[in-house]
Write a protein that holds these residues in place. Structure first.
Motif, PDB file in Angstrom:
ATOM      1  N   VAL A  13       0.860  -1.189   0.000  1.00 30.16           N
ATOM      2  CA  VAL A  13       0.000   0.000   0.000  1.00 30.16           C
ATOM      3  C   VAL A  13       0.889   1.229   0.000  1.00 30.16           C
ATOM      4  O   VAL A  13       1.956   1.243   0.631  1.00 30.16           O
ATOM      5  CB  VAL A  13      -0.912  -0.003   1.238  1.00 30.16           C
ATOM      6  N   GLN A  14       0.423   2.257  -0.686  1.00 24.44           N
ATOM      7  CA  GLN A  14       1.178   3.502  -0.704  1.00 24.44           C
ATOM      8  C   GLN A  14       0.947   4.277   0.596  1.00 24.44           C
ATOM      9  O   GLN A  14      -0.157   4.247   1.169  1.00 24.44           O
ATOM     10  CB  GLN A  14       0.722   4.359  -1.889  1.00 24.44           C
ATOM     11  N   GLU A  15       1.998   4.970   1.034  1.00 26.37           N
ATOM     12  CA  GLU A  15       1.889   5.801   2.223  1.00 26.37           C
ATOM     13  C   GLU A  15       0.727   6.776   2.085  1.00 26.37           C
ATOM     14  O   GLU A  15       0.527   7.383   1.048  1.00 26.37           O
ATOM     15  CB  GLU A  15       3.194   6.580   2.424  1.00 26.37           C
ATOM     16  N   GLY A  16      -0.067   6.899   3.179  1.00 32.35           N
ATOM     17  CA  GLY A  16      -1.189   7.817   3.178  1.00 32.35           C
ATOM     18  C   GLY A  16      -2.504   7.186   2.753  1.00 32.35           C
ATOM     19  O   GLY A  16      -3.573   7.727   3.040  1.00 32.35           O
ATOM     20  N   GLY A  60      -7.472   5.173  17.230  1.00 36.58           N
ATOM     21  CA  GLY A  60      -6.582   6.001  16.421  1.00 36.58           C
ATOM     22  C   GLY A  60      -6.710   5.680  14.942  1.00 36.58           C
ATOM     23  O   GLY A  60      -7.802   5.702  14.378  1.00 36.58           O
ATOM     24  N   ARG A  61      -5.587   5.339  14.331  1.00 40.71           N
ATOM     25  CA  ARG A  61      -5.601   5.026  12.880  1.00 40.71           C
ATOM     26  C   ARG A  61      -6.108   3.616  12.583  1.00 40.71           C
ATOM     27  O   ARG A  61      -6.267   3.249  11.419  1.00 40.71           O
ATOM     28  CB  ARG A  61      -4.176   5.167  12.330  1.00 40.71           C
ATOM     29  N   GLN A  81       1.319   4.278   7.211  1.00 40.62           N
ATOM     30  CA  GLN A  81       2.627   4.906   7.353  1.00 40.62           C
ATOM     31  C   GLN A  81       3.716   3.863   7.139  1.00 40.62           C
ATOM     32  O   GLN A  81       3.486   2.670   7.396  1.00 40.62           O
ATOM     33  CB  GLN A  81       2.767   5.515   8.752  1.00 40.62           C
ATOM     34  N   PRO A  82       4.906   4.277   6.706  1.00 37.44           N
ATOM     35  CA  PRO A  82       5.987   3.301   6.482  1.00 37.44           C
ATOM     36  C   PRO A  82       6.276   2.448   7.711  1.00 37.44           C
ATOM     37  O   PRO A  82       6.594   1.269   7.593  1.00 37.44           O
ATOM     38  CB  PRO A  82       7.181   4.189   6.115  1.00 37.44           C
TER      39      PRO A  82
END
Lengths: 116, 114
Positions: A13-16, A60-61, A81-82
């Motif tokens: 998955v791409q960051e963000g 949270g996330r 996030q990475p």
């Protein structure tokens, strides 16, 4: 007989963006579900859990969704996030009327890679 | 606050030998569980100890045995080692009366059987 299944061995998955990790179970006696994260050379660390009396739990996330009729749960990470790159294990247990957890049955894990 | 500690971190044995792995639970925890994680697999439950007794056991042969001491620390013993016993052995601690069901894991002992 694999009672907890994670059918995707890996996910990129791409960051963000949102990461969605899936888990299926077969044992209808399971009433408590957990997600663990594991980095290389470390033990699994607890991430988030959900009781079968709920269909969503947020921290949270991280959000876990439970669909009891489909015997399916998913973990959403938003934004990714990475540092979230790790192996994620789904686990299930039977707490029963005592409310105390018994042994955990784990899936085989999904390796999440968050790219820049 | 010390977490779960395991020793040794790595060890190599030959078939037929015996091995003892050790675990100290997180401070305040009274229950210790052992899991075996083979390469590419999720952890599999071996057994759980509470009040110095084996309370639950997974689908592992009698070659796998354990012990819990009065200070809540624990040992896992494996006799007559087989090549298939090569794995990461994880110790996890928890509170018997804890409602969260959350286990705290150590970093594991990686056993290689040659």
């Amino acid at each position: 007989d694999q009672q907890v299944k994670q059918n995707s061995p890996s996910l990129s998955v791409q960051e963000g963006r949102i990461s969605i990790l899936n888990c299926d179970y077969t044992n209808s006696m399971f009433d408590y579900f957990l997600w663990y994260k594991k980095y290389p050379a470390e033990g699994p660390t607890f991430l988030i859990s959900i009781s079968s009396i709920k269909d969503k739990n947020e921290d949270g996330r991280f959000t876990v969704f439970l669909n009891k009729s489909a015997k399916h749960l998913s973990l959403h990470i938003v934004p990714s996030q990475p540092g979230d790159s790790a192996v994620y294990f789904c686990a299930a247990s039977r707490r029963g009327i005592t409310g105390t957890a018994s042994k955990l049955t784990f899936g085989t894990g999904t390796r999440l890679q968050v790219t820049l | 606050d010390a977490g779960v500690t395991q020793s040794p971190t790595h060890l190599i044995k030959t078939r037929g030998q015996q091995v003892t792995l050790r675990c100290s639970p997180k401070s305040g925890h009274d229950t210790v569980s052992w899991y075996q994680q083979a390469l590419g697999q999720g952890p599999q439950f071996i057994f759980q100890y509470y009040e110095e007794e084996e309370r639950q056991r997974g689908n592992f042969p009698d070659r796998f045995s354990g012990h819990q001491f009065p200070n809540y620390s624990s040992e896992l013993n494996v006799n007559a080692l087989l090549l298939g016993d090569s794995a990461l052995y994880l110790c996890a601690s928890s509170l018997a009366k804890g409602l969260s069901g959350e286990l705290f894991f150590g970093e594991g002992s990686r056993l290689t059987v040659l």
